[in-house]
Design an enzyme around this catalytic site. Structure first.
Site, PDB file in Angstrom:
ATOM      1  NE  ARG A   1      -3.438  -0.237   2.806  1.00 49.97           N
ATOM      2  CZ  ARG A   1      -3.747  -0.864   3.945  1.00 49.97           C
ATOM      3  NH1 ARG A   1      -3.257  -0.438   5.100  1.00 49.97           N
ATOM      4  NH2 ARG A   1      -4.530  -1.922   3.928  1.00 49.97           N
TER       5      ARG A   1
ATOM      6  NE  ARG B   1      -1.941   1.423   9.815  1.00 49.95           N
ATOM      7  CZ  ARG B   1      -2.760   0.380   9.659  1.00 49.95           C
ATOM      8  NH1 ARG B   1      -3.670   0.390   8.705  1.00 49.95           N
ATOM      9  NH2 ARG B   1      -2.688  -0.660  10.468  1.00 49.95           N
TER      10      ARG B   1
ATOM     11  CE  LYS C   1      -7.125  -0.519  12.364  1.00 45.01           C
ATOM     12  NZ  LYS C   1      -7.671  -1.345  11.276  1.00 45.01           N
TER      13      LYS C   1
ATOM     14  CE  LYS D   1      -7.502   2.818   9.759  1.00 45.33           C
ATOM     15  NZ  LYS D   1      -8.641   2.013   9.278  1.00 45.33           N
TER      16      LYS D   1
ATOM     17  CB  CYS E   1     -13.580  -4.311   2.962  1.00 47.41           C
ATOM     18  SG  CYS E   1     -14.303  -5.912   3.374  1.00 47.41           S
TER      19      CYS E   1
ATOM     20  CB  CYS F   1      -8.985  -9.787   3.863  1.00 46.59           C
ATOM     21  SG  CYS F   1      -8.994  -9.166   5.564  1.00 46.59           S
TER      22      CYS F   1
ATOM     23  CB  CYS G   1     -14.340  -9.384   9.130  1.00 47.69           C
ATOM     24  SG  CYS G   1     -13.139  -8.038   9.251  1.00 47.69           S
TER      25      CYS G   1
ATOM     26  CB  CYS H   1     -11.610  -2.034   5.908  1.00 42.13           C
ATOM     27  SG  CYS H   1     -10.368  -2.851   6.934  1.00 42.13           S
TER      28      CYS H   1
END
Length: 554
Positions: free
Chosen positions: A74, A143, A206, A208, A429, A435, A474, A478
């Site tokens: 990414r 991110r 993470k 954001k 997603c 994934c 899930c 995302c």
């Protein structure tokens, strides 16, 4: 923060010698397409995830073969900006080293799938030659920074947009491991570099950040750990309202996990104070976040554990000044402006609808080829949106026709103009087959489900309704399904929780209406809901507000 028992990844980070670990040794292992277990955590900080083709697991297991491992990479593109030359480089890399599909993400960047271990280094070196990198796009770190994409949205866009890059650079890790491992830079010293922000622990999880300009919340500000709401007076940016603690990820069956919208703490004026505040929010999270349970490690849990006022007090202590009271603002939508739009600076922008962000050539549309032809003209730049679309940007009046001719030739204009509102407002997603967290399909299934939903909307004369629909395979969230008017969250093969009641502009979470539905049940419930919506709605009432008023969810 002092936790009694740190998670295993905390130890891996501290012992990694500045994110170096044994990645070089893992790459030399030709026995497997995978890398060493500890390196799987570290490689995320370099912008990659190890994956395998789940569609082929059983077949390969029956033949006693290792899983078909590959990697997703990414890029770091603050605000989703990329030049024509860089897009051409991405096109070439995708064709040579990956599946060929370029995936626009919900964080305004692109990711490539199917990258084999032996191709990682050549791929990153090719990106480096094009002045592109994948640093800090995954892992326990800040991110890719989101920013409102289309300059048509506001006359102060050019004042706001540079903040994405400034914040990205401010919060970059100091380690040179990325360049040593992938670009053959010489190691400067044995000791890992000093990093005042991340130290040797990095963040608990993470992180954001998103920037937006009211009234369009196209970056879903409140889904982020930090949301910066631009405050404008007399066509001049005066500062930002600071919101903290947003996050979408949950875990099925774990009531301690939840989606949360960010809380507005106050207002800061000026660049220096804004950047200082953003930086210190990360240090508060670094020092107080949960490092023993990664499912409870996001900033939203830290804010709730400390309490909003205590969190604010600690932040003000670190920044050295008081936050001002939040300034008034209003969000009314969060949509992309499709087709041609002209900014106040006289440049043109064409937003292309890219379903679920997948740029490829198929039997229906040669989108990838068309965008390459546009890029080769060298008469534009590109912007990715947080809704997974692409904007052909910065087009001079004299160059507009040449670009439009390509869009018409490849039927991109027909594709964009012909898509229904509900399809344009849908996101999904990646999910299966790559994934590892996916319980159900996402982008492979969503288009066909939208087709069936379109049929229902047509049946009840609702085809022009601007309903926001999102799907994830899930509960990790995302595609931000918990902020949709209709959300689908995978629970198992072919099964989804149906969520209702999010608002149209992204400030209110939805809630579960029905659990673990298959397609037949989903469509049956939606048909009944659309019928009631058609009969009983107030004039102009969005579907999410109607669902709440009808108490379909509480």
């Amino acid at each position: 923060m002092s936790d009694k028992k740190l998670s295993a990844i905390e130890g891996i980070k501290v012992a990694s010698k500045g994110l170096r670990g044994t990645i070089k040794e893992s790459l030399k292992d030709e026995i497997t397409g995978a890398i060493r277990e500890d390196d799987k955590a570290l490689i995320k900080f370099h912008g990659m995830y190890e994956q395998d083709d789940r569609d082929r697991r059983d077949e390969r297991a029956a033949k006693k073969l290792d899983r078909l491992y590959s990697f997703m990479i990414r890029l770091r593109l603050p605000g989703g900006f990329i030049t024509a030359d860089k897009w051409i480089a991405c096109h070439e890399v995708a064709g040579a080293n990956t599946t060929g599909v370029i995936k626009i993400t919900t964080r305004q960047t692109i990711q490539l799938h199917g990258l084999m271990k032996g191709k990682i280094k050549p791929t990153i070196q090719a990106f480096n030659e094009a002045n592109l990198d994948s640093i800090a796009t995954c892992g326990d770190i800040n991110r890719n920074v989101l920013c409102v994409s289309n300059p048509k949205q506001s006359a102060v866009h050019d004042q706001v947009f540079p903040y994405a890059d400034k914040i990205s650079k401010l919060l970059m890790p100091k380690t040179r491991a990325y360049y040593e491992i992938w670009v053959n830079d010489e190691k400067i010293a044995e000791k890992a570099e000093e990093d005042p922000l991340y130290q040797d622990r990095y963040l608990p999880r993470k992180f954001k950040i998103a920037i937006g300009i009211p009234p369009n919340n196209d970056t879903d500000l409140f889904a982020n750990d930090i949301g910066l709401i631009a405050i404008v007076e007399k066509n001049k940016l005066i500062g930002f309202n600071i919101a903290v603690g947003g996050g979408m990820s949950t875990t099925h069956g774990n009531p301690d996990t939840y989606a949360r919208t960010a809380t507005v703490l106050g207002f800061v004026a000026g660049e220096e104070k804004t950047l200082k505040t953003v930086y210190e929010v990360l240090t508060v999270q670094r020092d107080n976040g949960n490092r023993s349970d990664r499912k409870l490690a996001r900033l939203k849990y830290t804010v709730d554990k400390m309490g909003v006022e205590n969190f604010k007090a600690e932040l003000e202590k670190r920044i050295g000044f008081k936050l001002e009271p939040a300034k008034p603002y209003t969000f009314t939508d969060r949509e992309d402006l499709y087709g041609w739009e002209k900014s106040d600076k006289g440049l043109w922008y064409y937003t292309v609808f890219v379903e679920n962000g997948r740029v490829l050539d198929d039997e229906k549309l040669a989108l990838k080829t068309a965008l390459l032809e546009v890029a080769k003209l060298k008469k534009c730049n590109f912007l990715f949106t947080a809704n997974q679309n692409m904007i052909i940007s910065d087009v001079a009046e004299k160059d507009k026709k040449a670009i439009n001719d390509i869009l018409v030739k490849f039927k991109i204009t027909d594709h964009t103009e012909g898509a229904s509102l509900v399809r344009k407002n849908s996101m999904a997603c990646v999910a299966l087959p790559t994934c590892p967290l996916a319980l159900a399909e996402g982008q492979r299934y969503m288009p066909s489900l939208i087709t069936r939903i379109e049929t229902l909307l047509d049946k009840y004369d609702l085809a022009k309704e601007n309903i926001i629909i999102r799907m994830t395979g899930c509960p990790n969230g995302c595609a931000r399904p918990y902020l949709a008017e209709i959300g689908f969250v995978g629970t198992g093969p072919g099964k989804y929780n149906l969520h209702l009641g999010g608002d149209h502009h992204g400030e209110r979470l939805n809630k579960i209406y029905k659990e673990s539905l298959d397609e037949y049940a989903i469509l049956g419930h939606l048909e009944g809901l659309f019928l009631i919506f058609k009969k009983d709605r107030n004039k102009g009432e969005p579907f999410g507000d109607f669902a709440l008023r009808k108490q379909w969810v509480y």
